[in-house]
Design a protein around this motif. Structure first.
Motif, mmCIF file in Angstrom:
data_model
loop_
_atom_site.group_PDB
_atom_site.id
_atom_site.type_symbol
_atom_site.label_atom_id
_atom_site.label_comp_id
_atom_site.label_asym_id
_atom_site.label_seq_id
_atom_site.Cartn_x
_atom_site.Cartn_y
_atom_site.Cartn_z
ATOM 1 N N ASP A 32 101.635 -7.013 68.892
ATOM 2 C CA ASP A 32 102.053 -6.987 67.489
ATOM 3 C C ASP A 32 101.602 -8.222 66.712
ATOM 4 O OD1 ASP A 32 103.285 -4.527 67.754
ATOM 5 O OD2 ASP A 32 105.231 -5.386 68.283
ATOM 6 N N ARG A 33 101.193 -9.280 67.408
ATOM 7 C CA ARG A 33 100.720 -10.481 66.707
ATOM 8 C C ARG A 33 99.301 -10.311 66.171
ATOM 9 N NH1 ARG A 33 100.537 -14.805 71.001
ATOM 10 N NH2 ARG A 33 99.548 -13.038 72.060
ATOM 11 N N VAL A 34 98.577 -9.332 66.701
ATOM 12 C CA VAL A 34 97.168 -9.134 66.345
ATOM 13 C C VAL A 34 97.074 -8.241 65.121
ATOM 14 C CG1 VAL A 34 94.959 -8.188 67.123
ATOM 15 C CG2 VAL A 34 96.413 -9.454 68.720
ATOM 16 N N THR A 35 96.312 -8.689 64.118
ATOM 17 C CA THR A 35 96.121 -7.880 62.907
ATOM 18 C C THR A 35 94.692 -7.360 62.786
ATOM 19 O OG1 THR A 35 95.771 -9.958 61.705
ATOM 20 C CG2 THR A 35 97.967 -8.970 61.586
ATOM 21 N N GLU A 36 93.726 -8.050 63.372
ATOM 22 C CA GLU A 36 92.339 -7.572 63.342
ATOM 23 C C GLU A 36 91.666 -7.861 64.673
ATOM 24 O OE1 GLU A 36 89.721 -7.277 59.855
ATOM 25 O OE2 GLU A 36 90.983 -8.830 58.998
ATOM 26 N N ILE A 37 90.760 -6.970 65.047
ATOM 27 C CA ILE A 37 89.989 -7.124 66.285
ATOM 28 C C ILE A 37 88.521 -6.991 65.926
ATOM 29 C CG2 ILE A 37 89.558 -6.202 68.593
ATOM 30 C CD1 ILE A 37 92.395 -4.904 68.382
ATOM 31 N N MET A 38 87.707 -7.922 66.408
ATOM 32 C CA MET A 38 86.278 -7.917 66.114
ATOM 33 C C MET A 38 85.491 -8.049 67.417
ATOM 34 S SD MET A 38 87.011 -10.336 62.943
ATOM 35 C CE MET A 38 88.673 -10.430 63.572
ATOM 36 N N VAL A 39 84.657 -7.065 67.693
ATOM 37 C CA VAL A 39 83.834 -7.072 68.897
ATOM 38 C C VAL A 39 82.390 -7.293 68.484
ATOM 39 C CG1 VAL A 39 83.130 -5.777 70.938
ATOM 40 C CG2 VAL A 39 85.434 -5.452 69.996
ATOM 41 N N ASN A 40 81.821 -8.416 68.898
ATOM 42 C CA ASN A 40 80.426 -8.738 68.592
ATOM 43 C C ASN A 40 79.604 -8.628 69.869
ATOM 44 O OD1 ASN A 40 81.658 -9.509 66.193
ATOM 45 N ND2 ASN A 40 81.599 -11.680 66.666
ATOM 46 N N ARG A 51 79.216 -6.993 73.930
ATOM 47 C CA ARG A 51 80.126 -6.762 75.048
ATOM 48 C C ARG A 51 80.905 -8.003 75.473
ATOM 49 N NH1 ARG A 51 78.028 -8.802 79.629
ATOM 50 N NH2 ARG A 51 75.871 -9.491 79.561
ATOM 51 N N ASP A 52 80.371 -9.208 75.255
ATOM 52 C CA ASP A 52 81.007 -10.424 75.774
ATOM 53 C C ASP A 52 81.832 -11.184 74.746
ATOM 54 O OD1 ASP A 52 80.325 -10.381 78.442
ATOM 55 O OD2 ASP A 52 78.362 -11.281 78.101
ATOM 56 N N ASN A 53 81.771 -10.809 73.495
ATOM 57 C CA ASN A 53 82.431 -11.584 72.444
ATOM 58 C C ASN A 53 83.457 -10.722 71.717
ATOM 59 O OD1 ASN A 53 80.793 -14.018 72.744
ATOM 60 N ND2 ASN A 53 79.121 -12.762 71.946
ATOM 61 N N VAL A 54 84.711 -10.887 72.114
ATOM 62 C CA VAL A 54 85.808 -10.152 71.486
ATOM 63 C C VAL A 54 86.723 -11.158 70.808
ATOM 64 C CG1 VAL A 54 87.740 -8.573 71.837
ATOM 65 C CG2 VAL A 54 85.681 -8.342 73.237
ATOM 66 N N PHE A 55 86.834 -11.047 69.492
ATOM 67 C CA PHE A 55 87.663 -11.953 68.704
ATOM 68 C C PHE A 55 88.859 -11.178 68.154
ATOM 69 C CE2 PHE A 55 83.547 -13.884 68.814
ATOM 70 C CZ PHE A 55 83.771 -15.257 68.791
ATOM 71 N N ALA A 56 89.939 -11.908 67.868
ATOM 72 C CA ALA A 56 91.120 -11.281 67.287
ATOM 73 C C ALA A 56 91.770 -12.249 66.315
ATOM 74 C CB ALA A 56 92.114 -10.876 68.371
ATOM 75 N N GLU A 57 92.325 -11.691 65.263
ATOM 76 C CA GLU A 57 93.146 -12.490 64.356
ATOM 77 C C GLU A 57 94.580 -12.397 64.847
ATOM 78 O OE1 GLU A 57 94.665 -11.709 60.042
ATOM 79 O OE2 GLU A 57 92.634 -12.514 59.878
ATOM 80 N N ILE A 58 95.100 -13.520 65.334
ATOM 81 C CA ILE A 58 96.434 -13.575 65.923
ATOM 82 C C ILE A 58 97.287 -14.509 65.075
ATOM 83 C CG2 ILE A 58 97.780 -14.113 67.988
ATOM 84 C CD1 ILE A 58 95.228 -13.659 69.631
ATOM 85 N N ASN A 59 98.351 -13.961 64.519
ATOM 86 C CA ASN A 59 99.219 -14.732 63.617
ATOM 87 C C ASN A 59 98.415 -15.406 62.502
ATOM 88 O OD1 ASN A 59 101.551 -14.080 65.068
ATOM 89 N ND2 ASN A 59 101.308 -15.832 66.447
ATOM 90 N N GLY A 60 97.427 -14.669 61.992
ATOM 91 C CA GLY A 60 96.665 -15.166 60.852
ATOM 92 C C GLY A 60 95.490 -16.044 61.199
ATOM 93 N N LYS A 61 95.290 -16.383 62.480
ATOM 94 C CA LYS A 61 94.203 -17.262 62.893
ATOM 95 C C LYS A 61 93.209 -16.491 63.766
ATOM 96 C CE LYS A 61 95.107 -21.324 61.095
ATOM 97 N NZ LYS A 61 94.151 -21.976 60.182
ATOM 98 N N LEU A 62 91.927 -16.687 63.506
ATOM 99 C CA LEU A 62 90.880 -16.006 64.256
ATOM 100 C C LEU A 62 90.606 -16.761 65.552
ATOM 101 C CD1 LEU A 62 89.217 -13.488 63.708
ATOM 102 C CD2 LEU A 62 87.403 -14.941 62.824
ATOM 103 N N ARG A 108 93.640 -14.091 50.990
ATOM 104 C CA ARG A 108 93.958 -14.655 52.302
ATOM 105 C C ARG A 108 93.666 -16.136 52.230
ATOM 106 N NH1 ARG A 108 91.189 -15.816 57.057
ATOM 107 N NH2 ARG A 108 92.358 -15.472 59.003
ATOM 108 N N LEU A 109 94.705 -16.970 52.413
ATOM 109 C CA LEU A 109 94.567 -18.412 52.241
ATOM 110 C C LEU A 109 94.050 -19.067 53.522
ATOM 111 C CD1 LEU A 109 97.836 -19.080 50.201
ATOM 112 C CD2 LEU A 109 95.561 -18.483 49.374
ATOM 113 N N SER A 110 93.813 -20.363 53.450
ATOM 114 C CA SER A 110 93.175 -21.077 54.557
ATOM 115 C C SER A 110 94.016 -21.082 55.825
ATOM 116 C CB SER A 110 92.879 -22.524 54.132
ATOM 117 O OG SER A 110 94.081 -23.202 53.776
#
Length: 731
Positions: A381-389, A391-402, A648-650
């Protein structure tokens, strides 16, 4: 020596499970001269152990549970009652009703007290599986399943063993004991092994007279008739368990001696298996990714299971068999987990830790049936976005931070399979001819995918997650995205059927705010929503949801947002909500707003209210209409009442920065009046944005319309602290 738990279970009642447990405990006592106890955890047969031993008025686990916090093994020991033979006896409860009321946690705490006092604890578990049985099995040095030597009894035992395997108990930990076998029976040892799918650990001969006599006298036969053939079979079994080290071997399985290397479980994979993995990856098109030898051992084991899975799991046949049952997905998952657990036992025998087995089975099933490594991120539930670049690079926005995550895909083929699994149910496609797609998950989360040759470094996925429960205005107030006064004003504006545009950049929270503001629409309004990928989660009863459609493989059948906006005008809508204006549909949206469809809502990508006006003007030009700029601006000025700017602020937070009223035209310019504004004052010690949000002092013109409709908005909300409001005007 640590206490050894021996759990005796069965697929069903009536197979001699309690008789076996009691006589096994007594044989262990004779052979080892150790401290042996029988614990009766059979909820359905409470008291059977005490009855076979002729014991009455015996203290139970249920008696100790209320006092467990005050006891230690030393203070608990004197309360345990012993049979004259020397074995301790501890029933679950006084009667089945009391047993069913016991919580597994209380039982676990009592077993923790008992274990240091014993060398062996034989547990008479109930038939089948319940939480208390599982609690005992998790401690087991060995699990013995009693089976009757009949076709149905052996089949039930085999199914029960498979079920335990699906619950992640290693196959090697579970042994089958066949009870009451008639030597003259046509069911031979070979037939028993064939029906069980494994050899039985021991086959006890049938001796009804001996067992009945022992039960009537409450004198277990291994003590009362030690020279009987059946008693000697028990003694031989115990010698196997103790002297030949079978129980120690099983205990090693239970503890899980899989070697840990760099946090990954080391699994021996042979050269032949490596070649099989390489062939499997090549066959499924995994051209980008690590070779088998470059993978860690855990990943190699999972690839072996994937290769074997089609041999034991026919998903198409299962799909036909299950049909359209409401629990179809659950049943498919259960059968898949059982199949994966079976292959895991065959290919990864060294993986004996139950938690590790559970993780491997989950991951393989996620990869085979769901979205693979993304499933854990989607469940967080902390994750709002998931970005897969790739196969080896999976990023997520967790509590507003990437952040970069630890998740990865084995190869491009696995990543492409996940994309296909997302888009296929929606009737969309992604291939070299159409290498980009917008889609959505079942929960409404928005998905964008791009594959090679456009995505140079491998397939790319971006997922904008939606909350399981839609956010409401109180949530946005709690997050600091807006103030209570502004929430009340926006509610009034929606109810007064003002046309509102929400403006902001990518990921600024436009759709979330649109969803919240849509909740202010009265329930008796007919609402038509139009989106590229359906995301809105309206709760009103009278909602028609429309979604655009790309062209099919022949290049025909495309339905654009503009087509849906035009069609919606024939659907007698009270409100039209367009998820996002990004093309020529803007002209139709403006015409709808200007021709009686008040109260419409939409969003646009722009960085300020003024930019939103310019963006709308540009989008109208996309329609190819030869209109002068002034005519377009007049359409915009008369159609739109309010622009709400979000950002979306800093620090990752999302806030409303400005609320502007569209006042009208002045010469060639659309005039805006800012009613509320956010002013940033700095950052706190945790780098959180600090600032104030409040009125600018101008009273908007639409207040008079609200008053005419009987919607009261106190003028005081437009006054900055310590200042009077400025009469309605322009800015």
């Amino acid at each position: 020596m640590a206490c050894r738990f021996v759990v005796v279970g069965a697929a069903r009642d009536g197979v001699g499970k309690t008789t076996f447990a009691v006589n096994l405990a007594l044989s262990l006592l004779k052979e080892t001269r150790g401290r042996v106890m029988v614990v009766d955890l059979d909820v359905g047969g409470v008291g059977d152990v005490a009855t076979l031993l002729g014991m009455t008025e015996i203290r139970t686990i249920g008696d100790f549970v209320p006092y467990v916090a005050q006891l230690t093994p030393q203070t608990f020991g004197p309360y345990i009652q012993a049979h004259p033979t020397g074995i301790g006896v501890l029933p679950l409860a006084a009667n089945p009703q009391a047993a069913r009321k016991l919580a597994p946690e209380g039982v676990r705490q009592v077993l923790d007290l008992v274990a240091p006092l014993c060398d062996y604890i034989v547990v008479d578990a109930g038939a089948g599986v319940d939480p208390i049985n599982v609690l005992a099995m998790e401690r087991a040095a060995g699990i013995f399943l009693l089976a009757e030597p009949t076709p149905t009894g052996l089949a039930a035992t085999r199914q029960f063993g498979d079920h335990l395997q699906s619950l992640h108990f290693p196959h090697a930990l579970v042994k089958v004991v066949v009870n009451a076998h008639d030597p003259q029976s046509p069911i031979t040892r070979e037939a028993i092994a064939a029906r069980l799918g494994r050899p039985a650990l021991v086959i006890f001969p049938k001796d009804d007279a001996l067992t009945l006599d022992a039960a009537l006298k409450a004198a277990p036969f291994v003590m009362d008739q030690p020279r009987a053939a059946l008693s000697r079979h028990y003694d031989e079994l115990v010698r196997q368990l103790v002297e030949k080290g079978v129980l120690d071997q099983l205990a090693a399985v239970e503890r899980g001696k899989g070697q840990q290397v760099g946090g990954k479980l080391a699994v021996d994979v042979t050269q032949e298996q490596d070649k099989a993995i390489e062939g499997f990856m090549k066959a499924r098109g995994g051209n980008r990714g690590k070779g088998a030898r470059e993978m860690d051992a855990r990943t190699r084991l999972k690839m072996l299971i994937h290769k074997r899975l089609p041999e034991v799991l026919d998903l198409k046949r299962m799909d036909r068999e299950i049909g359209t049952r409401p629990d179809k997905d659950k049943l498919l998952r259960e059968r898949a987990e059982a199949a994966v657990a079976k292959v895991l036992d065959e290919e990864g025998a060294s993986v004996t830790d139950r938690n590790e087995r559970r993780r491997i089975v989950k991951e393989v099933c996620d990869e085979a049936l769901a979205l693979g490594p993304l499933e854990d991120l989607l469940a967080d539930d902390r994750v709002t976005e998931i970005m897969v670049n790739g196969r080896d690079n999976v990023f997520a926005e967790i509590n507003g931070k990437l952040r970069r995550t630890e998740f990865s895909f084995t190869d491009d083929a696995q990543l492409l399979a996940v994309i296909e699994r997302i888009v296929t149910p929606l009737g969309r496609r992604i291939d070299e001819k159409s290498p980009m797609v917008d889609a959505r998950l079942a929960d409404g989360s928005r998905v964008n995918a791009v594959i090679p040759p456009l995505a140079i470094d491998g397939p790319s996925i971006t997922i904008r997650k939606f909350a399981r429960e839609p956010l409401v205005v109180a949530d946005l107030v709690r997050f600091g995205s807006l103030t209570p006064d502004l929430a009340d004003l926006l509610r009034a504006c929606v109810q007064a059927r003002l046309n509102i545009v929400i403006s902001g950049g990518t990921g600024s929270g436009k759709t979330t705010l649109l969803n919240v503001m849509s909740s202010f629409i009265p329930e008796d309004d007919r609402i038509v929503t139009i989106e590229d990928a359906a995301e809105l989660q309206l709760r009103q009863p009278h909602v028609v949801r429309l979604e655009s459609r790309p062209a099919n493989i022949e290049g025909v059948g495309e339905v654009k947002i503009r087509d849906l906006v035009k069609n919606s005008l024939r659907m007698r809508p009270d409100r039209i909500i367009v998820g996002e204006c990004r093309g020529a549909e803007a002209v139709d949206m403006l015409q709808a707003m200007n021709t009686g469809h008040d109260g419409s809502l939409t969003t646009v990508h722009s960085n300020s209210p003024r930019d939103a006006i310019a963006r709308m003007e540009t989008l109208v030009m996309f329609a190819g209409l030869d209109l002068p700029s002034r005519a377009i601006r007049e359409q915009i000025a008369s159609a739109i009442n309010i622009i709400v700017q979000v950002s979306r602020l800093s620090d990752g937070s999302r806030r409303i920065l400005s609320v502007c009223e569209v006042v009208g035209m002045e010469a060639q310019t659309i005039t805006l009046q800012e009613v509320f504004a956010f002013k940033q004052t700095g950052l706190d010690a945790n780098r959180k944005v600090q600032g104030t949000f409040g009125p600018t002092g101008f009273v908007p013109k639409f207040v008079s319309k609200l008053a005419e409709l009987g919607i009261e908005v106190p003028h005081g909300i437009f006054a900055p602290a310590g200042h009077a409001t400025i009469p309605r005007g322009r800015a």
